[in-house]
Design an enzyme around this catalytic site. Structure first.
Site, short mmCIF file in Angstrom:
data_model
loop_
_atom_site.label_atom_id
_atom_site.label_comp_id
_atom_site.label_asym_id
_atom_site.label_seq_id
_atom_site.Cartn_x
_atom_site.Cartn_y
_atom_site.Cartn_z
N ASP A 59 15.52 62.48 62.01
CA ASP A 59 14.26 62.46 61.25
C ASP A 59 13.84 63.86 60.81
O ASP A 59 14.19 64.85 61.44
CB ASP A 59 13.16 61.83 62.12
CG ASP A 59 11.95 61.42 61.30
OD1 ASP A 59 12.10 61.23 60.07
OD2 ASP A 59 10.86 61.29 61.89
N GLY A 60 13.06 63.90 59.72
CA GLY A 60 12.44 65.15 59.28
C GLY A 60 13.11 65.80 58.08
O GLY A 60 12.78 66.95 57.75
N HIS A 101 17.62 65.64 52.38
CA HIS A 101 18.62 64.61 52.69
C HIS A 101 20.03 65.19 52.53
O HIS A 101 20.92 64.90 53.31
CB HIS A 101 18.45 63.39 51.79
CG HIS A 101 17.18 62.64 52.06
ND1 HIS A 101 16.79 62.29 53.33
CD2 HIS A 101 16.21 62.16 51.23
CE1 HIS A 101 15.63 61.63 53.27
NE2 HIS A 101 15.26 61.55 52.00
N SER A 138 16.21 52.66 58.13
CA SER A 138 15.62 51.54 58.87
C SER A 138 15.29 50.38 57.92
O SER A 138 15.23 50.56 56.70
CB SER A 138 14.35 52.00 59.59
OG SER A 138 13.31 52.20 58.64
N ARG A 166 10.50 52.87 50.54
CA ARG A 166 10.49 54.17 49.84
C ARG A 166 10.79 53.99 48.36
O ARG A 166 11.38 52.99 47.95
CB ARG A 166 11.50 55.10 50.50
CG ARG A 166 11.10 55.40 51.94
CD ARG A 166 11.86 56.53 52.51
NE ARG A 166 11.45 56.74 53.89
CZ ARG A 166 11.78 57.79 54.61
NH1 ARG A 166 12.53 58.73 54.09
NH2 ARG A 166 11.37 57.91 55.87
N LEU A 215 36.14 58.17 69.64
CA LEU A 215 34.68 58.01 69.54
C LEU A 215 34.30 56.84 68.62
O LEU A 215 34.85 56.70 67.53
CB LEU A 215 34.08 59.30 68.97
CG LEU A 215 32.57 59.27 68.74
CD1 LEU A 215 31.83 59.51 70.05
CD2 LEU A 215 32.15 60.32 67.72
#
Ligand code: IPE
Ligand code: IPE
Ligand code: MG
Length: 243
Positions: free
Chosen positions: A13-14, A30, A58, A64, A124
């Site tokens: 976030d941010g 972004h 999300s 948005r 991973l």
């Protein structure tokens, strides 16, 4: 000895605030934010973390403006094109958690072959949570179980936490489905509908810095904090523990 979490989830976030603080449009944040993903994923792999789930978008982020959404989709496409070969070399396996069907066709055109290409990898597990909502995840699993009952292949009493966990979007992760360490950047202290079920006993690390400033050293620091925590799961502290 440092304890390494199996499953690390990150609320990246941010981005917007990072850009705006520098007098730039949100899109710039972004762009920079996406560039932080690869170094963090490679570090996680190097440290022996089994699964990393990144909250990229999300179910609420659809609110948005279209212009911002299209920047995000373009960046996801670019990321896949640019980094796929290296992720493959690193033996990383890719999954998407969330409403894949809502993503624009041009994203799916890149995403589906990328997932396929990495599907045999055994290192991973990298999960992108895209159009993901923790409540939706739980509802979808509940519906899937209800269908089994309707078809007569299960009884309500068959449902327990294990069965339910396997029906969630993280079900494929098996024993690593539960989140061990949840990191959120940007100084917010909330979960914003991320992995609600899976984070039941996660350790939380909240950082003031914004996601575009996050790097491998921050991951290591968060793991250091995780390692110092006493995870009691409702039990009692181990004898000799200072907590
Ligand atoms: C996180 O950064 C990325 C997404 C939610 C897609 P934000 O875009 O939420 O940036 P802030 O929180 O508004 O600064
Ligand atoms: C959470 O961030 C979602 C992602 C980072 C993808 P938001 O910026 O959407 O969350 P709120 O609005 O601050 O709760
Ligand atoms: Mg935000």
């Amino acid at each position: 000895m440092t304890k390494i979490p199996n499953h690390v989830a990150i609320i990246m976030d941010g981005n917007g605030r990072w850009a705006q603080a520098r007098g730039n449009p949100r899109a710039y944040g972004h762009i920079r934010g996406v560039s932080r993903i690869k170094p963090v994923v490679l570090e996680a792999n190097r440290l022996g973390i089994r699964a990393v789930t990144l909250y990229a978008f999300s179910t609420e982020n659809w609110k948005r403006p279209n212009a911002e959404l299209s920047v995000l989709w373009k960046l996801l496409i670019k990321f896949l094109r640019r980094e796929l070969a290296e992720l493959d070399r690193e033996n990383v396996r890719l999954s998407v958690l969330g409403e894949k069907h809502r993503l624009p066709p041009e994203v799916l055109k890149e995403l589906d072959p990328a997932i396929e290409r990495l599907s045999k990898n055994t290192g991973l597990r990298l999960n992108f949570a895209v159009s993901y909502g923790g409540r939706l995840d739980i509802l979808t699993a509940a519906r899937a179980f209800a269908e089994r009952v309707e078809q007569g292949t299960a009884k309500p009493s068959d449902l327990d936490e294990n069965v339910f966990s396997r029906l969630l979007s993280t079900g494929e992760l098996g024993e690593y489905g539960d989140v061990d360490l949840l990191i959120r950047t940007s100084g917010e202290f909330r979960i914003s509908n991320f992995l609600l079920w899976q984070a039941a006993y996660a350790e939380f690390v909240f950082l003031d810095k914004n996601w575009p400033d996050f790097g491998p050293e921050d991951l290591r620091e968060a793991i250091g904090r995780f390692s110092g925590r006493d995870r009691r799961y409702g039990g009692l502290a181990k004898p000799g523990s200072t907590h």
